[in-house]
Scaffold this active site. Sequence first.
Site, PDB file in Angstrom:
ATOM      1  N   ASP A  28       0.524  -1.134  -0.346  1.00 40.28           N
ATOM      2  CA  ASP A  28       0.065  -0.028  -0.264  1.00 40.28           C
ATOM      3  C   ASP A  28       1.110   1.561   0.240  1.00 40.28           C
ATOM      4  O   ASP A  28       2.492   1.256   0.053  1.00 40.28           O
ATOM      5  CB  ASP A  28      -0.858  -0.452   1.163  1.00 40.28           C
ATOM      6  CG  ASP A  28      -2.334   1.015   1.395  1.00 40.28           C
ATOM      7  OD1 ASP A  28      -2.105   1.475  -0.272  1.00 40.28           O
ATOM      8  OD2 ASP A  28      -2.362   0.582   2.050  1.00 40.28           O
ATOM      9  N   ASN A  76     -10.040  -2.843  -6.702  1.00 41.21           N
ATOM     10  CA  ASN A  76      -9.063  -2.001  -7.779  1.00 41.21           C
ATOM     11  C   ASN A  76      -9.674  -2.124  -8.907  1.00 41.21           C
ATOM     12  O   ASN A  76      -9.397  -0.748  -9.513  1.00 41.21           O
ATOM     13  CB  ASN A  76      -7.571  -3.156  -7.594  1.00 41.21           C
ATOM     14  CG  ASN A  76      -7.768  -2.250  -6.420  1.00 41.21           C
ATOM     15  OD1 ASN A  76      -6.318  -3.289  -6.068  1.00 41.21           O
ATOM     16  ND2 ASN A  76      -7.626  -1.368  -5.741  1.00 41.21           N
ATOM     17  N   SER A 197      -7.623  -5.673   4.457  1.00 43.71           N
ATOM     18  CA  SER A 197      -8.554  -5.220   3.206  1.00 43.71           C
ATOM     19  C   SER A 197      -8.758  -6.134   2.221  1.00 43.71           C
ATOM     20  O   SER A 197      -8.457  -6.279   1.077  1.00 43.71           O
ATOM     21  CB  SER A 197      -7.775  -4.142   2.215  1.00 43.71           C
ATOM     22  OG  SER A 197      -8.113  -2.912   3.590  1.00 43.71           O
TER      23      SER A 197
END
Length: 252
Positions: A28, A76, A197
Site C-alpha cells: 500500500d 481495484n 482489505s
Amino acid sequence: MPGPSDTAELEARVRARPLPRHVAIIMDGNGRWARVRGLPRVAGHRQGAAAVRAVTRAARRLGIDALTLYAFSMQNWSRPADEVEALMLLLVEFLEKEQQELLANGIRLNAIGDLERLPARVGSRLESVRQATAGGQGMTLTLALSYGGREELVHAARLAAARGGPVDEAALEAGLWTCGLPSLDLLIRTSGERRISNFLLWQAAYAELYFTDVHWPDFDERELLTAVADFQARQRRFGLTGDQVTGPGGRE
Ligand code: FPP
C-alpha cells in the site's frame, strides 16, 4: 539512515533464527508516495514495481519459500480507467522483464484471483511466464491479481459443494486459490493502514501481522529484514498457552 553494515548485521541476526516460510504483503501507499513528491499516481506504481523486483530478490536471497503480493484487488477494478490501464501495463512490463531473472533464480511464478477478468495480454503473458518457471525450486512468487479473499472463499465453498463430500475445513482448504502453498506465517502491510482489505482472509487466521508506515515504493531489503526480525521475536501460540508452547518458565 542505516548503513550497509547495519543491514548486514540485521541480516546475520535474521539468518540465525527460523524464517517464516510464507510471507504475504499488502503493498500500500504508491499513491501517497507519489503525492508527497508532486508526481502523478502512476509514478508511484512504477516505483512500486521496482520495489516488487527488489523485495522478490531479497526474499529469495534470504531463503523464504513463498512470497505472495497483493498486486491488484477485485475492488481495484473500480479505480479510474487510466490507472487500471497503467497498472496492467506495468504488470506486463514486469512479466516481460523479469522472466529471465525468475528463471535464473529458481523462482516459480504463480497467480491467484479471478484471472479470467484480466485483459488477454496480461493473462497470456502470465500464463507463459508461469509455464516457463514451473520447475523453479527456490521460491514461489504469487501475484494476487483481481483477487478478493471473500471471492476466494465463495469459490472454495462452491467447489467443495460440487464435489459432493463433506464441506469441512479440509474441503475448503483444497478449493482455495492458494492450495499447495505453505501456510501463511507473516502478513505485512505498508503505508500505515491497519486493515486486511479482503486479502487472504482464511490464510491469515494464525499469521503474524506486521504494519509499517513506510510507503510501498520505499520498502526494501532492510524493511523486509526488519519485518522478519519482528516476526522472529514473537511467540506463536495457535490457541495454546505460553507454557504449552515453551514449557513452564521456558523460552521458545
Ligand atoms: C496500493 O497503493 C497499490 C496498488 C493498488 C497496486 C500495487 C501495484 C504495484 C506495486 C505495481 C505493479 C505490480 C507488479 C507486480 C509489477 P495505492 O495506489 O492504494 O496507494 P494510496 O493508498 O497511497 O493511494
